[in-house]
Write a protein that holds these residues in place. Structure first.
Motif, PDB file in Angstrom:
ATOM      1  N   GLU A 219      22.098 127.710 -50.852  1.00 26.69           N
ATOM      2  CA  GLU A 219      23.054 127.025 -51.725  1.00 26.69           C
ATOM      3  C   GLU A 219      23.733 125.878 -50.984  1.00 26.69           C
ATOM      4  O   GLU A 219      24.026 124.823 -51.569  1.00 26.69           O
ATOM      5  N   PHE A 220      23.978 126.068 -49.697  1.00 17.84           N
ATOM      6  CA  PHE A 220      24.591 125.016 -48.880  1.00 17.84           C
ATOM      7  C   PHE A 220      23.696 123.776 -48.852  1.00 17.84           C
ATOM      8  O   PHE A 220      24.152 122.649 -49.072  1.00 17.84           O
TER       9      PHE A 220
ATOM     10  N   LYS B  39      26.890 114.628 -53.753  1.00 15.78           N
ATOM     11  CA  LYS B  39      28.048 114.464 -54.630  1.00 15.78           C
ATOM     12  C   LYS B  39      29.271 113.991 -53.850  1.00 15.78           C
ATOM     13  O   LYS B  39      29.468 114.346 -52.699  1.00 15.78           O
TER      14      LYS B  39
ATOM     15  N   ARG C 231      33.002 126.395 -48.113  1.00 18.43           N
ATOM     16  CA  ARG C 231      32.992 127.787 -48.604  1.00 18.43           C
ATOM     17  C   ARG C 231      31.615 128.417 -48.419  1.00 18.43           C
ATOM     18  O   ARG C 231      31.485 129.564 -47.971  1.00 18.43           O
ATOM     19  N   LEU C 232      30.555 127.669 -48.759  1.00 20.36           N
ATOM     20  CA  LEU C 232      29.197 128.188 -48.638  1.00 20.36           C
ATOM     21  C   LEU C 232      28.815 128.414 -47.176  1.00 20.36           C
ATOM     22  O   LEU C 232      28.124 129.388 -46.847  1.00 20.36           O
TER      23      LEU C 232
ATOM     24  N   MET D 205      34.724 120.840 -50.118  1.00 23.05           N
ATOM     25  CA  MET D 205      35.323 122.167 -50.034  1.00 23.05           C
ATOM     26  C   MET D 205      34.310 123.246 -50.394  1.00 23.05           C
ATOM     27  O   MET D 205      34.306 124.329 -49.823  1.00 23.05           O
ATOM     28  N   GLU D 206      33.428 122.932 -51.348  1.00 24.94           N
ATOM     29  CA  GLU D 206      32.380 123.881 -51.719  1.00 24.94           C
ATOM     30  C   GLU D 206      31.405 124.075 -50.566  1.00 24.94           C
ATOM     31  O   GLU D 206      30.956 125.194 -50.302  1.00 24.94           O
ATOM     32  N   LEU D 207      31.074 122.981 -49.860  1.00 20.59           N
ATOM     33  CA  LEU D 207      30.214 123.096 -48.680  1.00 20.59           C
ATOM     34  C   LEU D 207      30.840 124.002 -47.630  1.00 20.59           C
ATOM     35  O   LEU D 207      30.157 124.846 -47.035  1.00 20.59           O
TER      36      LEU D 207
ATOM     37  N   ALA E 296      35.962 118.076 -54.008  1.00 19.38           N
ATOM     38  CA  ALA E 296      35.606 119.447 -54.376  1.00 19.38           C
ATOM     39  C   ALA E 296      34.255 119.831 -53.773  1.00 19.38           C
ATOM     40  O   ALA E 296      34.041 120.981 -53.392  1.00 19.38           O
ATOM     41  N   ALA E 297      33.349 118.847 -53.673  1.00 22.13           N
ATOM     42  CA  ALA E 297      32.024 119.125 -53.119  1.00 22.13           C
ATOM     43  C   ALA E 297      32.119 119.492 -51.642  1.00 22.13           C
ATOM     44  O   ALA E 297      31.426 120.399 -51.166  1.00 22.13           O
TER      45      ALA E 297
ATOM     46  N   THR F 104      23.591 121.936 -52.237  1.00 19.46           N
ATOM     47  CA  THR F 104      24.810 121.157 -52.460  1.00 19.46           C
ATOM     48  C   THR F 104      24.829 119.917 -51.575  1.00 19.46           C
ATOM     49  O   THR F 104      25.220 118.830 -52.004  1.00 19.46           O
TER      50      THR F 104
END
Length: 467
Positions: A391-392, A400, A382-383, A378-380, A375-376, A395
């Motif tokens: 925010e990038f 994580k 997205r950011l 995928m969040e990277l 998930a981390a 994270t």
């Protein structure tokens, strides 16, 4: 692009050539506006907003007073075209609303838009609904309850009968798998049709990768359809089979570049008067295809053939000016209730379920990533796509789920040795399995390549100490 580069660079030279060709001097309004258009073209834009012609160019405050003459109400070198109108091509510049175009690119855009609109009408291919529902059930054995697979299921159900469709999604979202299953559905609908299927890409590397991905998808389909009589149809999609109908190549190779052109001839053998021989044309990595090339390709696709664009609007940009995919992917259109019900019935889904994957009646967007469970990560992604730098970095530095942040020493340019780097590269998630495989002695090359391919090192720089 700095204003000095505009005034003294190739854009100005081209602007002066246009002006001279139409009997205007080098300081004329035509020369200046043509120069600005070529400057925007160098930045990848095919038109400018004539109410703010410097927008998008890197112009310093002290350069903003650069004198730009007003566009004339009428001039022989400027053609006004109403909304949805067409240009004659007799004038070098075209004005439509606030947009100012070089006539050549305006015509490319008009031709492409018109061709895609003609393909996007209500006419669709006839489908045996009972057969396609049965085939979708076989090709998606996890069933409609598999939330992650709904996007692919809807892609197969909604794109199979369209004359033009768009399939988008990031890396690892199953675009090639969806393509293979959709092609199976199409072949099953007309088993006597042995017309060629073209898989096209803008570069040789992308075309080779697409062919290899199709081979892998076909092998997976053989596993899940072993109990069904699908073998002969899969042979028609298998690059290793003598019965294969699929040809993978670059767009330029498929169109056939002319080495020596006569007056009035286009740059390709295949064009609106000499269509490609194909029943299905699939264009991968569409984000890399520019306006001019796409207009010529679509003009050469037979009217009775299916045309599908595939790509990731947030990935690679077009090589030349005029990206096509972002505008197509951003378009939103309400899907008629009758069409929603039809697609849902084919996919064996309750009406409305999963429809977020369909931004328009001809567009399916895949979002579930099959390559990573992180998930981390995928969040990277997205950011990064959203351009949220702070925010990038936060994270990334949080470390994580296997994400390792390796900071360069203060004042130094070399990576720290051992410890963190060693564990990051050589643990079970890195090159560890490859190292163990090689230690065991002689190994089959295919297994070594597969192990090597499980881990990638991505660098922001290509050359230099940190590349």
């Amino acid at each position: 692009m700095k204003m000095k580069e505009v005034v003294d660079g190739p854009a100005a030279s081209l602007g002066r050539l246009v002006a001279r060709a139409f009997g205007e001097d080098d300081s004329s309004a035509l020369a200046i506006w043509a120069t600005l258009l070529y400057a925007h073209l160098q930045e990848g834009r095919v038109y400018l907003d004539h109410s703010d012609p410097l927008d998008g160019l890197d112009v310093a405050e002290d350069e903003k007073n650069w004198k730009i003459p007003s566009l004339p109400g009428q001039a022989g070198w400027l053609e006004d075209v109403p909304a949805n109108g067409t240009a004659s091509g007799k004038s070098p510049l075209v004005r439509q609303g606030n947009q100012l175009w070089l006539a050549r690119y305006f015509l490319y855009n008009s031709e492409l838009k018109g061709a895609l609109e003609a393909r996007s009408g209500p006419a669709r291919f006839d489908i045996d609904e009972s057969l396609i529902r049965s085939d979708i059930t076989s090709l998606f054995p996890a069933g409609p309850g598999d939330v992650n697979e709904r996007g692919q299921r809807l892609a197969a159900a909604s794109l199979a009968d369209l004359r033009f469709g768009l399939l988008t999604g990031g890396p690892g979202t199953g675009k090639t798998t969806s393509l293979a299953k959709m092609l199976m559905l199409i072949l099953r609908q007309d088993p006597e049709n042995r017309s060629p299927i073209l898989l096209l890409a803008p570069t040789g590397k992308a075309a080779a990768r697409l062919k290899e991905s199709l081979r892998g998808a076909v092998n997976k389909l053989r596993e899940i359809t072993a109990a069904k009589e699908y073998g002969s149809m899969l042979n028609r999609l298998d690059p290793d089979s003598a019965d294969c109908l699929v040809t993978s190549s670059t767009i330029h190779k498929a169109l056939g570049s002319r080495m020596n052109r006569r007056e009035g001839q286009g740059p390709f053998w295949h064009d609106v008067g000499n269509k490609l021989d194909a029943s299905v044309v699939i264009v991968d990595e569409v984000s890399m295809v520019d306006l001019a090339l796409m207009a010529r390709l679509v003009a050469a696709v037979p009217g009775e053939a299916r045309l599908l664009f595939v790509g990731d609007a947030e990935q690679l940009e077009s090589v030349e000016a005029g990206p096509v995919l972002p505008e197509l992917a951003a378009a939103k259109e309400t899907i008629p209730p009758s069409r929603m019900q039809e697609v849902a019935t084919r996919a064996s889904l309750p009406e409305g379920v999963g429809m977020a994957h369909l931004p328009s009646p001809r567009h399916v967007h895949l979002s579930h990533n099959y390559r990573t469970e992180s998930a981390a990560l995928m969040e990277l992604a997205r950011l990064a796509n959203a351009g949220k730098v702070d925010e990038f970095l936060q994270t990334l530095q949080a470390g994580k789920e296997g994400i390792v942040w390796i900071r360069l020493p203060e004042g130094g340019r070399n990576l720290p040795q051992g410890g963190t780097v060693q564990s990051a590269f050589m643990d079970d998630a890195g090159y560890g399995p490859l190292a163990e495989l090689l230690k065991a002695g002689p190994v089959e090359s295919g297994k070594a390549v597969k192990a090597f391919d499980q881990f990638r090192v991505l660098c922001a720089l290509r050359k230099g100490p940190d590349g």
